[in-house]
Design a protein around this motif. Sequence first.
Motif, PDB file in Angstrom:
ATOM      1  N   ASP A 592       0.825  -1.204   0.000  1.00  0.00           N
ATOM      2  CA  ASP A 592       0.000   0.000   0.000  1.00  0.00           C
ATOM      3  C   ASP A 592       0.862   1.259   0.000  1.00  0.00           C
ATOM      4  O   ASP A 592       0.506   2.271  -0.610  1.00  0.00           O
ATOM      5  CB  ASP A 592      -0.919  -0.014   1.221  1.00  0.00           C
ATOM      6  N   ALA A 594       3.587   1.490  -1.539  1.00  0.00           N
ATOM      7  CA  ALA A 594       4.160   1.549  -2.898  1.00  0.00           C
ATOM      8  C   ALA A 594       5.588   2.075  -2.876  1.00  0.00           C
ATOM      9  O   ALA A 594       6.025   2.780  -3.783  1.00  0.00           O
ATOM     10  CB  ALA A 594       3.290   2.406  -3.818  1.00  0.00           C
ATOM     11  N   ASP A 595       6.313   1.713  -1.820  1.00  0.00           N
ATOM     12  CA  ASP A 595       7.702   2.122  -1.705  1.00  0.00           C
ATOM     13  C   ASP A 595       8.596   0.940  -2.037  1.00  0.00           C
ATOM     14  O   ASP A 595       8.143  -0.216  -2.078  1.00  0.00           O
ATOM     15  CB  ASP A 595       7.979   2.624  -0.277  1.00  0.00           C
ATOM     16  N   ASP A 625      -6.512  -0.271  -6.767  1.00  0.00           N
ATOM     17  CA  ASP A 625      -6.233   1.077  -6.284  1.00  0.00           C
ATOM     18  C   ASP A 625      -4.869   1.549  -6.769  1.00  0.00           C
ATOM     19  O   ASP A 625      -4.702   2.710  -7.179  1.00  0.00           O
ATOM     20  CB  ASP A 625      -6.282   1.093  -4.756  1.00  0.00           C
ATOM     21  N   LEU A 626      -3.866   0.651  -6.742  1.00  0.00           N
ATOM     22  CA  LEU A 626      -2.537   1.009  -7.239  1.00  0.00           C
ATOM     23  C   LEU A 626      -2.555   1.275  -8.740  1.00  0.00           C
ATOM     24  O   LEU A 626      -1.842   2.149  -9.243  1.00  0.00           O
ATOM     25  CB  LEU A 626      -1.539  -0.112  -6.929  1.00  0.00           C
ATOM     26  N   ARG A 631      -0.259   5.880  -7.004  1.00  0.00           N
ATOM     27  CA  ARG A 631       0.484   6.465  -5.892  1.00  0.00           C
ATOM     28  C   ARG A 631       1.472   7.484  -6.457  1.00  0.00           C
ATOM     29  O   ARG A 631       1.704   7.554  -7.658  1.00  0.00           O
ATOM     30  CB  ARG A 631       1.254   5.383  -5.123  1.00  0.00           C
ATOM     31  N   THR A 632       2.052   8.265  -5.587  1.00  0.00           N
ATOM     32  CA  THR A 632       3.091   9.203  -5.987  1.00  0.00           C
ATOM     33  C   THR A 632       4.368   8.873  -5.231  1.00  0.00           C
ATOM     34  O   THR A 632       4.333   8.267  -4.160  1.00  0.00           O
ATOM     35  CB  THR A 632       2.687  10.658  -5.689  1.00  0.00           C
ATOM     36  N   ASP A 633       5.497   9.242  -5.838  1.00  0.00           N
ATOM     37  CA  ASP A 633       6.768   9.153  -5.144  1.00  0.00           C
ATOM     38  C   ASP A 633       7.428  10.526  -5.210  1.00  0.00           C
ATOM     39  O   ASP A 633       6.762  11.532  -5.481  1.00  0.00           O
ATOM     40  CB  ASP A 633       7.651   8.049  -5.740  1.00  0.00           C
ATOM     41  N   HIS A 638       3.624   7.445  -9.487  1.00  0.00           N
ATOM     42  CA  HIS A 638       4.479   6.262  -9.352  1.00  0.00           C
ATOM     43  C   HIS A 638       4.104   5.276 -10.457  1.00  0.00           C
ATOM     44  O   HIS A 638       3.298   4.365 -10.257  1.00  0.00           O
ATOM     45  CB  HIS A 638       4.265   5.644  -7.972  1.00  0.00           C
TER      46      HIS A 638
END
Length: 739
Positions: A592, A594-595, A625-626, A631-633, A638
């Motif tokens: 979740d 996403a790292d 959801d991903l 997500r953002t980084d 991302h």
Amino acid sequence: MIDWSALEHAYGAADDTPGLIARLREGDWPEAVEDLFSSILHQGSVYPATLAALPLLAGVALDRDAPGRLGALQLLCSYGDAIAAGSSRNPAYLPPGTDLEAFDAQARAGLAHVARTLLPSITDPDPEIRVAVYECSCYWQDSGPEVAGALRGAFAGENDLAARVALMEPLARHQLLTAPDLDALVAREQDEVLFAAAWSAVACGLGLAGARQHLVRLWPTCAAAYPGQGEAHSLHLLIENAGSAALPVLRDLAQGPVSALTTEAVAEAWGLLAAISRAAAEPAAEALIGLLEPAVANGAPATVAVLEALLTVRPAAGPWGPAIAGAVVGVLDQEPTDRLVLATAAVLLFALEEPLWAVPALTVVDEPGELNVAVGDGGNRADLLTALVGYPGPRRRPVSWASEELIAVAERVFAVHPDRAGPWAYVLGGLTPSIDLAGLLLRAASRGGPDPRVLRALATVAAGDRRVFPPDARTAVGNLVAGDPAGEVWLVTTRALLGAEPDPGAAFSRIWQLAENVPGRDDLIRIWALMPTPQLETACRELLAGGVANSLFDRHLQLAAASHLLDGGGSDDGSDDDRARAVWPTVRTMADLADQPLRETVAVGDRVAQTDDTLLPDWLELLHDLAGPGRTDWFGPHHEATALAVESLLRFGALTADQALDRALAAQAAAVRVHHAGRVTPVLARVLRQALEQDPGLRPRAVEALAPLLESDRRTLSSSRRGITEDTELARLLREALA
């Protein structure tokens, strides 16, 4: 009125921006220009505050009483350059939630407004101002016919020499420069202006008759002054702008006595051209091979420069690989004595998988002192070992083919430079286990206070094949003494693998306490999984009980623990579902986030959902959801997370082949725009394979979508200016997936 506190630049709220612009009207304007470059145009980025500053900067540029007019024009020129480079479409430095399409439209509208505002200054009485406005106008291509008319008018009326020189590039960029213009410049006998026109015509790909000939003829007298900073810089800028169109120019310059270019400069230029242009790689390899013999005659610096350029070109040299190897062996036949020549030759031969690499390497490691040797792409330099095998990660060069030679060179290193044993042992641990390899590591470990990395490599070899330790070797392992707790961890592990620990569970408990700060604990789990014990399972469960670790290394450790539990944990207690549920909270939270390490996390998450199907709906929801909102980084959206989620959803049948293909292609396109294709492209290639296996009819759509990437002469898949290896490998993956 502008609320500057509500706008952002590189350092947060832009309250200071109007004050800095006001200082352009004062005597200390150079300092204000420097501060504005740092804040509103930081490293070529644009921000909301940048757009708001444009009218104020244009106002300063028009004010003939403002001391900082030139500074304002420099800032506006850099803004145009940033827009041309795509900075207004890059979310990396924009506030979260920025509508990229709207921001890009506003940024381009701002540039058009600047063009309209500054256009009258093309006739400014100050030639320095005209030079600066001409430079700005290079980026006004979308600003209407008025710009074209003004530039053509300037071509007819400009009489200042420096201003005429500066006018040539904008004329070329606007496609306004013609072959008759070159003829007119010849008649006017202003070589500086003619050279700038010819340079600009080639750089912009105009294909004007006579441009290359004029450029080469005037190169010796004019290239050092235009575009500035020296002859080699002029050549590099030409290559960066023209790409493959610079190939005939470089050939002419390299083959004739037409310039003062050194062998080193020519070699670097060939390497740069191949790094930019796919079509230039093989011609560059051929040219550099021909340059090697004269380079040897010119001395060690020239020889090293050509070898380094060949190392850069090598990944895309295609059929020229054997010829490169032959040319390097020819250099060695002349028995060079310079250590850097020998080291660079060794690295190049290793990259070509030529076993003769060990001959110069053995000579180099015999002598004291470490060298700074070229690694390959990007101009990076490192110690000899790193230069040979590359940096750890996906682009590390294969080493298994060189086992025999690596063992021979490492034995010399261990004998002559025992302080360097650790890094070499780490690489040796990745070789196929053999009696010779085990014996070498044992001899190194037998010296007092062995480097823990030597003992770690010994344990890795034992884990790979215990049969390479005959009885005398096992006795030698029993006699070893570790110099510190880290060494003790790996030494006990090796003994346990060889059956010398009567109670493996107790041995694991002992070393696990010592291993808290030892690098490679994830490897420890994977090795001890070959001798599973309840103590190991307990340690793995404890690693997963405290939530997600902060460091990348500790997350790798948690994933190793999760994998061991999913494999059964080595205990008869508990069901597969029970172990999956023990793993689930940590792995789900890690996914979740996403790292990194994201790819490994998603792979373990897939295993959990396959082991316990009651967890599958929650896992699919997270994957959607991903793949959807994403997500953002640090750099914006991302794209790797999106692509990995799409890959898993396709594998589970939660997306159709066409849905998965479209989403993966979209993630790839977005990643390429921000130079982040390296992580996404391998995932896209796997999605392509799956999707085309399920629906071969999707192939035309995929081919059409990827054609701009695969057919472009520019290395569009590279994350850096000189990433030949990355671009070549990623293009190969995509072509194979499409085949």
